[in-house]
Design an enzyme around this catalytic site. Structure first.
Site, PDB file in Angstrom:
ATOM      1  N   LYS A  76      -5.946   3.865  -1.665  1.00 27.42           N
ATOM      2  CA  LYS A  76      -7.283   3.286  -1.822  1.00 27.42           C
ATOM      3  C   LYS A  76      -8.337   4.305  -2.233  1.00 27.42           C
ATOM      4  O   LYS A  76      -9.313   3.976  -2.905  1.00 27.42           O
ATOM      5  CB  LYS A  76      -7.714   2.580  -0.539  1.00 27.42           C
ATOM      6  CG  LYS A  76      -7.000   1.258  -0.335  1.00 27.42           C
ATOM      7  CD  LYS A  76      -7.687   0.423   0.740  1.00 27.42           C
ATOM      8  CE  LYS A  76      -7.094  -0.966   0.809  1.00 27.42           C
ATOM      9  NZ  LYS A  76      -5.742  -0.991   1.409  1.00 27.42           N
ATOM     10  N   GLU A 109     -16.918  -4.438   1.382  1.00 27.48           N
ATOM     11  CA  GLU A 109     -16.469  -5.375   2.405  1.00 27.48           C
ATOM     12  C   GLU A 109     -15.100  -4.896   2.836  1.00 27.48           C
ATOM     13  O   GLU A 109     -14.399  -4.220   2.094  1.00 27.48           O
ATOM     14  CB  GLU A 109     -16.396  -6.793   1.856  1.00 27.48           C
ATOM     15  CG  GLU A 109     -15.089  -7.184   1.197  1.00 27.48           C
ATOM     16  CD  GLU A 109     -14.799  -6.440  -0.107  1.00 27.48           C
ATOM     17  OE1 GLU A 109     -15.776  -6.107  -0.820  1.00 27.48           O
ATOM     18  OE2 GLU A 109     -13.614  -6.188  -0.400  1.00 27.48           O
ATOM     19  N   SER A 135       2.643   3.214  -0.748  1.00 27.00           N
ATOM     20  CA  SER A 135       1.177   3.107  -0.864  1.00 27.00           C
ATOM     21  C   SER A 135       0.389   3.751   0.275  1.00 27.00           C
ATOM     22  O   SER A 135      -0.747   4.169   0.075  1.00 27.00           O
ATOM     23  CB  SER A 135       0.780   1.634  -1.001  1.00 27.00           C
ATOM     24  OG  SER A 135       1.279   0.870   0.078  1.00 27.00           O
TER      25      SER A 135
HETATM   26  C1  LIG Z   1      -4.839  -2.052   1.342  1.00 24.14           C
HETATM   27  C2  LIG Z   1      -3.434  -1.632   1.260  1.00 24.14           C
HETATM   28  C3  LIG Z   1      -2.480  -2.342   0.491  1.00 24.14           C
HETATM   29  C4  LIG Z   1      -2.791  -3.648  -0.186  1.00 24.14           C
HETATM   30  O1  LIG Z   1      -3.731  -3.574  -1.211  1.00 24.14           O
HETATM   31  P1  LIG Z   1      -3.332  -3.621  -2.747  1.00 24.14           P
HETATM   32  O2  LIG Z   1      -4.634  -3.802  -3.425  1.00 24.14           O
HETATM   33  O3  LIG Z   1      -2.396  -4.774  -2.946  1.00 24.14           O
HETATM   34  O4  LIG Z   1      -2.686  -2.332  -3.069  1.00 24.14           O
HETATM   35  C5  LIG Z   1      -1.189  -1.845   0.404  1.00 24.14           C
HETATM   36  N1  LIG Z   1      -0.822  -0.716   1.036  1.00 24.14           N
HETATM   37  C6  LIG Z   1      -1.696  -0.008   1.793  1.00 24.14           C
HETATM   38  C7  LIG Z   1      -1.230   1.231   2.480  1.00 24.14           C
HETATM   39  C8  LIG Z   1      -3.027  -0.442   1.932  1.00 24.14           C
HETATM   40  O5  LIG Z   1      -3.875   0.259   2.687  1.00 24.14           O
END
Ligand SMILES: *Cc1c(COP(=O)(O)O)cnc(C)c1O
Length: 405
Positions: A98, A120, A387
């Site tokens: 993010k 938000e 992610s």
């Molecule tokens: C917020 C988040 C997501 C989901 O958001 P996307 O916009 O679909 O990437 C996925 N993995 C993690 C670690 C997150 O913090």
């Protein structure tokens, strides 16, 4: 680094923000001025050499990029079949992908002369990433959060406050993410002169889906260099979890023209799609309009948004980015779902076998990679976008495991 390398035969969105029949700008007249200003500024900046090099430098020195790719050898050998590689977005500052996007939008805000950031947040992760970059640049930061979520996410609320952000609990509607979003929009309309609204995923009205994708494409652009130098070729498949879809879009986008690379998005199947308790928008939803764009939505027969469920708060969203909707319809990407239980099993597996604790969101992608790996030959490569890290999810995991901390 190039943020918007031209893709042969794929040059979306159109100038009005459309991806096939999806995307666009569906907002009240009062928001048009703010969106026009944002669109014009971003159009200039996305091709501006000094902006791109400033962004690159921040990603390197503040976020810690490039993130490594890692061969999960023990996991791959245990499963037998294809080789699983992980793109380590969990190693970024603040622990997830993010920050790539919030950093990009905060820099753009500075260039536009804005001194105040609003955002938000549902689970709090995007709020924390926004509060972090606001602290980094000495900007005011206000984060809107449904009052239900404020209660559920006390640690992240405190983290945002430590970073200097003001957290505003929203008491309207279901007191969750969608109500926080409405409140942030209202704030933006009122304070547009000094305020920049940072959206946290590839959703919302144009230009947000494009802009968030561009900022996150650093992930896929790095993989395009790292994989050939590590193993002499691109992956055969790329797997990423999909909430709004920003980490997936970031790794998919630079590979869209690479037709030999399979792109697979993994949604939250919750208690199972047939149970009705899930957040698998592309697998089980229908097109409609929400939050300023046309896309797939989880809705009932009357077109009302249905409450979603997932063990991972970050995937618990009834919409999805419009570019994913188009990639699904045109067949370039495939979307599947994984249940809460499968994600939990994958969370434990990766932690025990590789010493890497993934976020519960990410565990959905790991679970699917674990399912398909045995069906791939040993020389095939499956790259999973890791992610984020799972430290934030330990309470949830302990609770569902019946353990009191
Ligand atoms: C917020 C988040 C997501 C989901 O958001 P996307 O916009 O679909 O990437 C996925 N993995 C993690 C670690 C997150 O913090």
């Amino acid at each position: 680094m190039q943020m918007n390398e031209p893709l042969a035969g794929y040059n979306l969105p159109s100038s009005d923000g459309r991806y096939g029949p999806y995307g666009g700008i569906f907002v009240a007249e009062t928001l048009m001025h703010a969106l026009d200003e944002l669109r014009l500024n971003y159009e200039t900046m996305r091709n501006d050499k000094s902006f791109i090099s400033e962004f690159s430098s921040e990603l390197k020195n503040y976020v810690g990029r490039p993130s490594p790719i890692y061969y999960a050898k023990r996991l791959s050998e245990e499963l037998g079949g294809g080789q699983i590689y992980l793109k380590r977005e969990d190693l970024n500052h603040t622990g997830a992908h993010k920050i790539n996007n919030t950093m990009g939008q905060a820099l753009l805000a500075r260039h536009m002369g804005k001194t105040r950031i609003i955002a938000e947040t549902g689970a709090g992760q995007h709020g924390v990433a926004s509060a972090t970059v606001a602290a980094r640049y000495g900007m005011d930061c206000v984060v809107y959060m449904g009052s239900e979520d404020v209660k559920r996410q006390a640690t992240n609320v405190y983290r945002m406050k430590l970073l200097g952000a003001k957290v505003v609990p929203v008491e309207s509607g279901s007191r969750t993410l969608k109500d926080a979003l409405n409140e942030a929009m209202r704030d933006w309309v009122t304070n547009v002169a000094n305020t920049f609204y940072i959206i946290g995923t590839v959703a919302g009205p144009h230009p947000y889906p494009m802009m968030v994708r561009d900022f996150n494409s650093v992930v896929g652009n790095e993989v395009r260099e790292q994989m050939p130098s590590a193993v002499g070729k691109h992956p055969d498949a790329i797997v990423a979890c999909v909430g709004g879809g920003s980490n997936a879009m970031g790794v998919f986008y630079p590979y869209i023209k690479e037709k030999g690379v399979k792109l697979i998005g993994v949604e939250a199947g919750g208690s199972g799609i047939e149970s009705g308790k899930h957040a698998a928008t592309l697998c089980a939803g229908r097109p409609g309009v929400l939050h300023g764009n046309r896309t797939y939505l989880i809705q009932d027969d009357g077109g009302q948004i249905v409450e979603t469920h997932s063990i991972s708060a970050g995937l618990d969203y009834p919409g999805v980015g419009p570019e994913h909707a188009w990639l699904k319809d045109n067949g370039r990407a495939e979307y599947v779902s994984v249940t809460d239980q499968e994600a939990l099993d994958a969370f434990h597996k990766l932690t025990r076998v590789e010493g890497i604790m993934p976020a519960l969101e990410t565990a959905h992608a790991i679970a699917y990679a674990m399912t398909i790996a045995p069906t791939y030959d040993k020389d095939k490569i499956i790259l999973v976008n890791l992610s984020g890290r799972g430290d934030k999810d330990m309470d949830t995991v302990a609770k569902v495991s019946g353990i009191t901390l």
